[in-house]
Design a protein around this motif. Sequence first.
Motif, PDB file in Angstrom:
ATOM      1  N   ARG A   1       0.836  -1.204   0.000  1.00  0.00           N
ATOM      2  CA  ARG A   1       0.000   0.000   0.000  1.00  0.00           C
ATOM      3  C   ARG A   1       0.864   1.245   0.000  1.00  0.00           C
ATOM      4  NH1 ARG A   1      -1.960   2.267   5.629  1.00  0.00           N
ATOM      5  NH2 ARG A   1      -3.072   3.584   4.140  1.00  0.00           N
ATOM      6  N   HIS A   2       0.285   2.313  -0.472  1.00  0.00           N
ATOM      7  CA  HIS A   2       0.935   3.625  -0.513  1.00  0.00           C
ATOM      8  C   HIS A   2       2.259   3.560  -1.274  1.00  0.00           C
ATOM      9  CE1 HIS A   2       1.732   7.740   1.358  1.00  0.00           C
ATOM     10  NE2 HIS A   2       0.529   7.807   0.776  1.00  0.00           N
ATOM     11  N   ASN A   3       2.202   2.940  -2.444  1.00  0.00           N
ATOM     12  CA  ASN A   3       3.386   2.875  -3.310  1.00  0.00           C
ATOM     13  C   ASN A   3       3.420   4.133  -4.174  1.00  0.00           C
ATOM     14  OD1 ASN A   3       2.083  -0.278  -3.623  1.00  0.00           O
ATOM     15  ND2 ASN A   3       4.029   0.023  -2.574  1.00  0.00           N
ATOM     16  N   ILE A   4       4.288   5.046  -3.850  1.00  0.00           N
ATOM     17  CA  ILE A   4       4.396   6.295  -4.606  1.00  0.00           C
ATOM     18  C   ILE A   4       5.874   6.589  -4.852  1.00  0.00           C
ATOM     19  CG2 ILE A   4       2.232   7.263  -3.711  1.00  0.00           C
ATOM     20  CD1 ILE A   4       3.863   8.873  -1.699  1.00  0.00           C
ATOM     21  N   VAL A   5       6.132   7.650  -5.590  1.00  0.00           N
ATOM     22  CA  VAL A   5       7.518   8.077  -5.803  1.00  0.00           C
ATOM     23  C   VAL A   5       8.166   8.354  -4.449  1.00  0.00           C
ATOM     24  CG1 VAL A   5       8.979   9.891  -6.773  1.00  0.00           C
ATOM     25  CG2 VAL A   5       7.028   9.025  -8.087  1.00  0.00           C
ATOM     26  N   ARG A   6       9.371   7.863  -4.281  1.00  0.00           N
ATOM     27  CA  ARG A   6      10.084   8.001  -3.008  1.00  0.00           C
ATOM     28  C   ARG A   6      10.972   9.253  -3.038  1.00  0.00           C
ATOM     29  NH1 ARG A   6      13.043   2.536  -3.571  1.00  0.00           N
ATOM     30  NH2 ARG A   6      12.730   3.177  -5.743  1.00  0.00           N
ATOM     31  N   HIS A   7      10.407  10.350  -2.582  1.00  0.00           N
ATOM     32  CA  HIS A   7      11.155  11.609  -2.576  1.00  0.00           C
ATOM     33  C   HIS A   7      12.144  11.635  -1.409  1.00  0.00           C
ATOM     34  CE1 HIS A   7       8.896  13.549  -5.755  1.00  0.00           C
ATOM     35  NE2 HIS A   7       7.750  13.221  -5.166  1.00  0.00           N
ATOM     36  N   ARG A   8      13.170  12.478  -1.553  1.00  0.00           N
ATOM     37  CA  ARG A   8      14.095  12.709  -0.440  1.00  0.00           C
ATOM     38  C   ARG A   8      13.274  13.120   0.777  1.00  0.00           C
ATOM     39  NH1 ARG A   8      19.276  14.369   1.295  1.00  0.00           N
ATOM     40  NH2 ARG A   8      19.386  16.381   2.366  1.00  0.00           N
ATOM     41  N   GLY A   9      13.523  12.475   1.911  1.00  0.00           N
ATOM     42  CA  GLY A   9      12.765  12.743   3.124  1.00  0.00           C
ATOM     43  C   GLY A   9      11.685  11.716   3.404  1.00  0.00           C
ATOM     44  N   SER A  10      11.479  10.779   2.458  1.00  0.00           N
ATOM     45  CA  SER A  10      10.483   9.730   2.677  1.00  0.00           C
ATOM     46  C   SER A  10      11.008   8.685   3.655  1.00  0.00           C
ATOM     47  CB  SER A  10      10.135   9.036   1.356  1.00  0.00           C
ATOM     48  OG  SER A  10       9.577   9.942   0.427  1.00  0.00           O
ATOM     49  N   ILE A  11      10.077   8.090   4.409  1.00  0.00           N
ATOM     50  CA  ILE A  11      10.381   6.940   5.254  1.00  0.00           C
ATOM     51  C   ILE A  11       9.670   5.751   4.614  1.00  0.00           C
ATOM     52  CG2 ILE A  11      10.239   5.956   7.572  1.00  0.00           C
ATOM     53  CD1 ILE A  11       9.914   8.863   8.582  1.00  0.00           C
ATOM     54  N   VAL A  12      10.416   4.703   4.343  1.00  0.00           N
ATOM     55  CA  VAL A  12       9.900   3.595   3.524  1.00  0.00           C
ATOM     56  C   VAL A  12      10.012   2.268   4.271  1.00  0.00           C
ATOM     57  CG1 VAL A  12      10.303   2.255   1.402  1.00  0.00           C
ATOM     58  CG2 VAL A  12      10.434   4.757   1.343  1.00  0.00           C
TER      59      VAL A  12
ATOM     60  N   VAL B   1       5.681   3.773   1.113  1.00  0.00           N
ATOM     61  CA  VAL B   1       6.065   5.012   1.778  1.00  0.00           C
ATOM     62  C   VAL B   1       5.179   5.171   3.015  1.00  0.00           C
ATOM     63  CG1 VAL B   1       6.236   7.522   1.600  1.00  0.00           C
ATOM     64  CG2 VAL B   1       6.858   6.096  -0.355  1.00  0.00           C
ATOM     65  N   ILE B   2       5.795   5.073   4.192  1.00  0.00           N
ATOM     66  CA  ILE B   2       5.009   5.057   5.435  1.00  0.00           C
ATOM     67  C   ILE B   2       5.071   6.382   6.189  1.00  0.00           C
ATOM     68  CG2 ILE B   2       5.362   2.565   5.672  1.00  0.00           C
ATOM     69  CD1 ILE B   2       7.354   3.207   7.961  1.00  0.00           C
ATOM     70  N   GLY B   3       5.848   7.326   5.701  1.00  0.00           N
ATOM     71  CA  GLY B   3       5.923   8.616   6.381  1.00  0.00           C
ATOM     72  C   GLY B   3       6.843   9.583   5.670  1.00  0.00           C
ATOM     73  N   PHE B   4       6.844  10.814   6.167  1.00  0.00           N
ATOM     74  CA  PHE B   4       7.667  11.877   5.598  1.00  0.00           C
ATOM     75  C   PHE B   4       8.280  12.696   6.721  1.00  0.00           C
ATOM     76  CE2 PHE B   4       4.304  10.943   2.586  1.00  0.00           C
ATOM     77  CZ  PHE B   4       4.978  10.847   1.372  1.00  0.00           C
ATOM     78  N   VAL B   5       9.500  13.113   6.499  1.00  0.00           N
ATOM     79  CA  VAL B   5      10.189  13.986   7.446  1.00  0.00           C
ATOM     80  C   VAL B   5       9.839  15.430   7.112  1.00  0.00           C
ATOM     81  CG1 VAL B   5      12.460  14.782   8.203  1.00  0.00           C
ATOM     82  CG2 VAL B   5      12.045  12.356   7.838  1.00  0.00           C
ATOM     83  N   GLY B   6       9.684  16.273   8.151  1.00  0.00           N
ATOM     84  CA  GLY B   6       9.404  17.686   7.926  1.00  0.00           C
ATOM     85  C   GLY B   6      10.444  18.307   7.012  1.00  0.00           C
TER      86      GLY B   6
END
Length: 345
Positions: free
Chosen positions: A279-290, A318-323
């Motif tokens: 689930r939540h398979n998206i582009v993994r941008h810098r700052g992503s938590i996977v 992608v399970i989260g993002f850093v500020g």
Amino acid sequence: MTVSGISVYFKDFDEKYIKDAAKAGARYVFTSLQISEQDYSNLDNQLHRLLEMSKEYGLEIIPDISPLTFEKLKIKKNDYNELKRMGFSSLRLDYGFDNLDLVKKLQKDFLIFLNASIITKTYLSKARKANINLDKIALIYNYYPHADTGLGWESFKKNLLKKEGLHTSAFVVGDLVKRFPIYEGLPTVERHRGMNPYVAAIELLHEAKVDNVFIGDSEATVETLKYINEYLQNHIITIPCNLLSEYKHLYNKEINIRPDQPENITRLLLPRKPNVGIRHNIVRHRGSIVMQNRLAARYSGEVYLVKHDLPFEARSNVIGFVGPEYVNIFDQINADIRIKLIPIN
């Protein structure tokens, strides 16, 4: 001992900030007794209270002085005994202190901090010949109030002072109250002027090997001070982030880093978990938590931080993002430290 510090200016004198900073782990208070724009009309009361609070909260006051200071304090020129009587045990000597015999004399009564920005190999050679004990000398770099005047990062990291074995301190900006009269921040390094002060502090401590970091401006958030102290005392990098609800159990854990690190991601030492859903398979941008899902086979459940933009991959949730203001801290993470994910306020 490596500690953090704040700066106190009498125009913005705030007792609550001083107390909060001490509770958050700050141990140094830098103050300037030579700013021409500063209002010194209530200096006697404010300075007395600052020295009282330093004793109460275990803070070391470091006044930045020049020959102008004695006039501002309305004491006799070069009356260092009066500075000692007032309660100062440390001095940061700015411009106008080229007399090495005086520095040697002052060492008997004060912990001496010199202006690192004007120390050269020639100065150090002369100091050694004058039998100045450099083991009892610390250095504080200048801050630079005007935009574009701060030091270059690459040249700062290569400075000769660390190679000389000297104890060094530098400044980062505040994230609450910038200091008068320009209000553009007070960093030592120009690239830190617009950077989150916690991230800038970690860069100075971890990459440039500076010993102490001061908030240069009039005020920083308590969170910033706590994060800096957590790194100084426990070598833990705190990472404010947003995690999806089912992964909130990862908050506030002290997480180790794998020693074998690839270029684009930081792999965390967390237990793997089989058959993680897709689930939540998206582009993994810098700052992503996977977190890797079941398509990754035996890597299912592995968690990593994304240091460089990566494309979509079906195996990666992608399970989260850093500020955004904290993302650059990824560049300072290696196997020698631990991290702690915390929810963004």
